[in-house]
Design a protein around this motif. Structure first.
Motif, PDB file in Angstrom:
ATOM      1  N   ASP A   6      -3.478  -9.792  -6.738  1.00 18.12           N
ATOM      2  CA  ASP A   6      -3.840  -9.693  -7.925  1.00 18.12           C
ATOM      3  C   ASP A   6      -2.359  -9.968  -9.449  1.00 18.12           C
ATOM      4  O   ASP A   6      -2.697  -9.350  -9.931  1.00 18.12           O
ATOM      5  N   GLY A   7      -1.406 -10.260  -8.360  1.00 18.72           N
ATOM      6  CA  GLY A   7      -0.378 -10.581  -9.569  1.00 18.72           C
ATOM      7  C   GLY A   7       0.737 -10.157  -9.362  1.00 18.72           C
ATOM      8  O   GLY A   7       1.820 -10.168 -10.322  1.00 18.72           O
ATOM      9  N   LEU A   8       0.164  -8.720  -9.290  1.00 16.86           N
ATOM     10  CA  LEU A   8       1.525  -7.896  -8.845  1.00 16.86           C
ATOM     11  C   LEU A   8       2.446  -7.502  -7.048  1.00 16.86           C
ATOM     12  O   LEU A   8       1.932  -8.325  -6.616  1.00 16.86           O
ATOM     13  N   ASP A 323      -8.038  -6.169   1.375  1.00 20.83           N
ATOM     14  CA  ASP A 323      -6.691  -7.104   0.548  1.00 20.83           C
ATOM     15  C   ASP A 323      -6.417  -6.881  -1.515  1.00 20.83           C
ATOM     16  O   ASP A 323      -7.367  -6.021  -1.069  1.00 20.83           O
ATOM     17  N   THR A 324      -5.110  -6.860  -1.276  1.00 20.15           N
ATOM     18  CA  THR A 324      -5.098  -6.063  -1.884  1.00 20.15           C
ATOM     19  C   THR A 324      -5.496  -6.188  -2.858  1.00 20.15           C
ATOM     20  O   THR A 324      -5.847  -7.727  -3.734  1.00 20.15           O
ATOM     21  N   ASN A 325      -5.862  -5.430  -4.608  1.00 11.99           N
ATOM     22  CA  ASN A 325      -6.526  -5.316  -5.372  1.00 11.99           C
ATOM     23  C   ASN A 325      -6.053  -4.316  -6.301  1.00 11.99           C
ATOM     24  O   ASN A 325      -5.439  -3.223  -5.469  1.00 11.99           O
ATOM     25  N   ARG A 326      -6.573  -4.805  -7.149  1.00  8.91           N
ATOM     26  CA  ARG A 326      -6.146  -3.321  -8.470  1.00  8.91           C
ATOM     27  C   ARG A 326      -7.199  -1.841  -7.883  1.00  8.91           C
ATOM     28  O   ARG A 326      -6.423  -0.752  -8.561  1.00  8.91           O
ATOM     29  N   THR A 330      -4.863   1.339  -7.679  1.00  4.71           N
ATOM     30  CA  THR A 330      -5.146   2.315  -7.982  1.00  4.71           C
ATOM     31  C   THR A 330      -5.820   3.415  -7.667  1.00  4.71           C
ATOM     32  O   THR A 330      -4.999   5.080  -7.405  1.00  4.71           O
ATOM     33  N   TYR A 331      -6.474   3.446  -6.966  1.00  7.03           N
ATOM     34  CA  TYR A 331      -7.085   4.496  -5.575  1.00  7.03           C
ATOM     35  C   TYR A 331      -6.236   4.906  -4.794  1.00  7.03           C
ATOM     36  O   TYR A 331      -5.919   6.410  -4.449  1.00  7.03           O
ATOM     37  N   LEU A 332      -4.432   4.542  -3.857  1.00  5.87           N
ATOM     38  CA  LEU A 332      -4.036   4.960  -3.690  1.00  5.87           C
ATOM     39  C   LEU A 332      -2.905   5.805  -3.953  1.00  5.87           C
ATOM     40  O   LEU A 332      -2.077   6.786  -4.165  1.00  5.87           O
ATOM     41  N   ASP A 655      -4.387  -1.015 -17.781  1.00  4.77           N
ATOM     42  CA  ASP A 655      -5.483  -1.921 -18.293  1.00  4.77           C
ATOM     43  C   ASP A 655      -6.771  -1.713 -17.517  1.00  4.77           C
ATOM     44  O   ASP A 655      -8.157  -1.520 -17.975  1.00  4.77           O
ATOM     45  N   HIS A 656      -6.549  -1.852 -16.019  1.00  6.45           N
ATOM     46  CA  HIS A 656      -7.945  -1.637 -14.896  1.00  6.45           C
ATOM     47  C   HIS A 656      -9.059  -0.391 -15.600  1.00  6.45           C
ATOM     48  O   HIS A 656     -10.063  -0.998 -14.888  1.00  6.45           O
TER      49      HIS A 656
END
Length: 671
Positions: A6-8, A323-326, A330-332, A655-656
């Motif tokens: 996700d670019g982070l 798989d890592t996503n935004r 956010t939830y973690l 933003d997400h």
């Protein structure tokens, strides 16, 4: 460090700092970093150096005395270390600031101390003991990201764990004074890079100051190139000189060029806010604002106290993607935030229990998913760990036949009692009723009530689950109602007890006061709240599928599991199409569709127009069945945005959550 998909930065555990303890000039043991071959501070004069370099170097006593802004004074730091600098700033603030003033501390740390080392290091300063205890009590797990700590009613600390330049590049907020700290440039050249100084400049307010012990050329050149002016000042002790300075005009924040629609409205700190909805989203938002000195009217159709005796238990847990996503990030962040927040709000655990949560893998597909998750997310075992069936059985206190993910820090919560506690926060007035319409006025908002006098407010937060979209201004929000039925059973004496909340298709927490909660069904598009016997059967079947030995033990203990013995609790949740909550300012949908229409033809043609929003109108909704993890973090995000504070999430994650994200998605897809 390689970026995630996700670019982070990767979602992973950080290495704790390794310390040894060496005698300093005073003959007492001081914390020393073998990795950087440098001390964190000297017990002999470390605090005096902090007060000379960082506190006096930024002129904090006089600035605190003169601080009259409604927003907090913000200090940024590059290198939290033991926290001594921040504790000294806090002490200075309490000594000099007006009673209504607030302080917000933001600090980065790539190698956080573990809790025991932190406590030992800070024990050197007995007069800071009370402050140190609050810091140590909330000390977060070493997970990259933002961790908000509530040090007292007026002082907040955001720990940004990770590389300093990287963390500051993701910070959504601006700073009044910088503590440019860290091990010396000769010993830690990786930190003292141009990217760090540029990130500092971009996150500064006009006139922001800095102070640092270092006069190294790389520091002076880096600061000047980023736009800071600097001058030498007398150093402390054997250090002849130090640097101080400021930045008159920070550079423009270029991060919004690709997403101008997410540019937030100019902050206008309000005196009065109306919050519609007294569930966990609305009550936590109301409490967050009230703690900041804002008068809040909390409105709900139901009198929550009437529901207190329901014995409802909610699970504080999340189901993270393999798989890592935004969304998972956010939830973690929300899970870790809620755990700290509950411990701070209710240290006696009268409203919750730190029971932990087991997420069972009942089939090959889920086992493969959990295996991939653990491989992709090397998080601390104190956050989540994989366990086999034997480990799951030991944690649950009952035989379990499946492997699982174990979240030791997760919990169960009494949501009704929690909402009541939050609504009792000083500064909140509860009003029972239903809002019929929102009317924008020159001075704010007028809330037309279906029964009774209208309510006037400077700003409004709508947190009414699926009903959030009931107003003209919020109708563009895509929301789906989801019916859920929970089954409750009074257990006989001697019935078996679970040691964890156990989740699979449903969830079951350890019984509280002899009442077992089993649930909950998930029926999208259904708003009927009439109890259904068939849903009791479905809940029991799901429980037996995941915990057959527990169900057998219940029967052996004489528990009657006939559906007619269950009591039903029925509610209607709200979900978004992408299963992520909406949190932020409410966009003017008509304006967005007009100003960003070109995206339908070419998504690379980004208009320069900033996103127009309904001034002073905010939403927190679509928390679904994970509201205990997401709503308190969203409450802090809203309160921080409204009060012009640094956010408790990285900018891409804020933003997400933006309520306008689906508008942009649909425009790009031509819908």
């Amino acid at each position: 460090m390689t970026a995630a998909p996700d670019g982070l930065p990767p979602l992973a555990a950080l290495d704790n700092a390794r310390l040894d303890w060496r005698n300093d000039a005073s003959g007492e043991a001081a914390p020393h970093s073998p990795a950087f071959d440098d001390v964190y501070f000297s017990r002999h004069d470390g605090r005096a150096e902090t007060e000379h370099v960082f506190v006096a170097g930024n002129r904090l006593p006089e600035r605190f005395r003169e601080w009259l802004e409604p927003r907090p004074f913000v200090i940024g730091e590059t290198g939290f270390g033991t926290g001594l600098n921040m504790l000294c700033a806090w002490a200075c603030f309490e000594a000099h600031a007006a009673p209504a003033a607030r302080l917000h501390l933001v600090s980065t740390e790539k190698f956080p101390l573990d809790r025991a080392d932190l406590a030992r290091a800070l024990a050197a300063w007995p007069d800071l003991a009370k402050r140190s205890e609050r810091l140590v009590a909330q000390w977060p797990e070493p997970v990259a990201g933002v961790h908000r700590l509530w040090l007292d009613e007026r002082v907040t600390l955001d720990l940004h764990l990770g590389d300093a330049a990287e963390r500051l590049s993701l910070l959504d907020g601006r700073v009044d004074a910088w503590f440019l700290d860290g091990f010396a440039p000769a010993k830690n050249p990786e930190m003292w890079q141009p990217a760090l100084f540029q990130a500092m400049a971009a996150r500064s307010r006009p006139g922001a100051t800095f102070a640092t012990f270092s006069c190294a050329g790389v520091v002076k050149r880096g600061l000047a190139a980023a736009g800071f002016t600097w001058h030498k000042a007398p150093g402390f002790g054997r250090k002849r000189e130090m640097l101080c300075g400021e930045i008159a005009e920070p550079p423009r924040d270029e991060r919004r060029r690709q997403t101008p629609w997410f540019t937030p409205p100019a902050p206008r700190p309000p005196r009065r806010v109306a919050v519609i909805g007294a569930g966990i989203a609305g009550a936590s938002a109301a409490a967050a604002l009230a703690r900041r000195g804002i008068a809040v009217t909390l409105i709900d159709r139901l009198e929550r106290a009437e529901l207190k005796a329901t014995h409802l238990q909610g699970a504080l847990y999340v189901k993270l993607a393999a798989d890592t996503n935004r969304q998972s990030r956010t939830y973690l962040a929300g899970l870790l935030n809620s755990r700290r927040w509950l411990a701070w709000l209710d240290p006696q655990q009268s409203l919750w229990r730190a029971s932990g949560v087991l997420q069972l893998a009942l089939n090959d597909k889920e086992q493969a998913r959990q295996t991939r998750f653990l491989a992709n997310h090397p998080l601390p075992e104190s956050v989540v760990r994989g366990v086999d069936a034997a480990g799951a059985s030991a944690a649950a206190g009952i035989r379990v036949d499946a492997p699982a993910l174990d979240y030791p820090g997760a919990a169960w919560v009494r949501p009704m009692e929690l909402c009541i506690r939050l609504a009792e926060t000083p500064g909140i007035t509860f009003r029972r009723g239903e809002v019929a319409a929102l009317r924008r006025r020159e001075t704010g908002w007028r809330l037309e009530m279906r029964d009774g006098e209208p309510i006037e407010a400077d700003q409004v937060i709508v947190a009414g689950a699926a009903e959030t979209a009931a107003f003209e201004q919020t109708a563009s929000l895509p929301l789906q109602p989801v019916r859920g039925q929970l089954s409750q059973l009074q257990l006989p004496p001697g019935a078996p007890r679970l040691g964890r909340v156990v989740c699979a298709g449903g969830y079951v927490p350890p019984a509280a006061e002899g009442v077992l909660n089993i649930g909950a069904t998930f029926t999208p598009g259904d708003t009927d709240t009439t109890p259904r016997e068939g849903d009791h059967r479905a809940n029991l079947e799901e429980l037996e599928r995941g915990l057959p030995h527990f169900v057998a033990a219940l029967r052996d203990a004489g528990t009657d599991l006939s559906p007619e013995r269950f009591r039903a609790l029925v509610g209607v949740r709200a979900a978004s199409p992408d299963k992520t909550p909406y949190c932020g300012p409410m966009p003017d949908a008509a304006a967005w569709r007009e100003e960003y229409a070109v995206l339908a033809k070419d998504a690379t043609r980004i208009p320069e127009a900033l996103g127009r929003h309904h001034a002073g109108l905010w939403v927190s909704t679509a928390h679904g069945s994970r509201g205990l993890a997401s709503a308190p973090l969203c409450a802090e995000l809203l309160a921080s945005r409204i009060c012009d504070e640094p956010l408790p999430l990285e900018q891409p994650l804020a933003d997400h959550l933006h309520p306008g994200r689906r508008l942009i998605r649909d425009l790009i897809r031509g819908k």
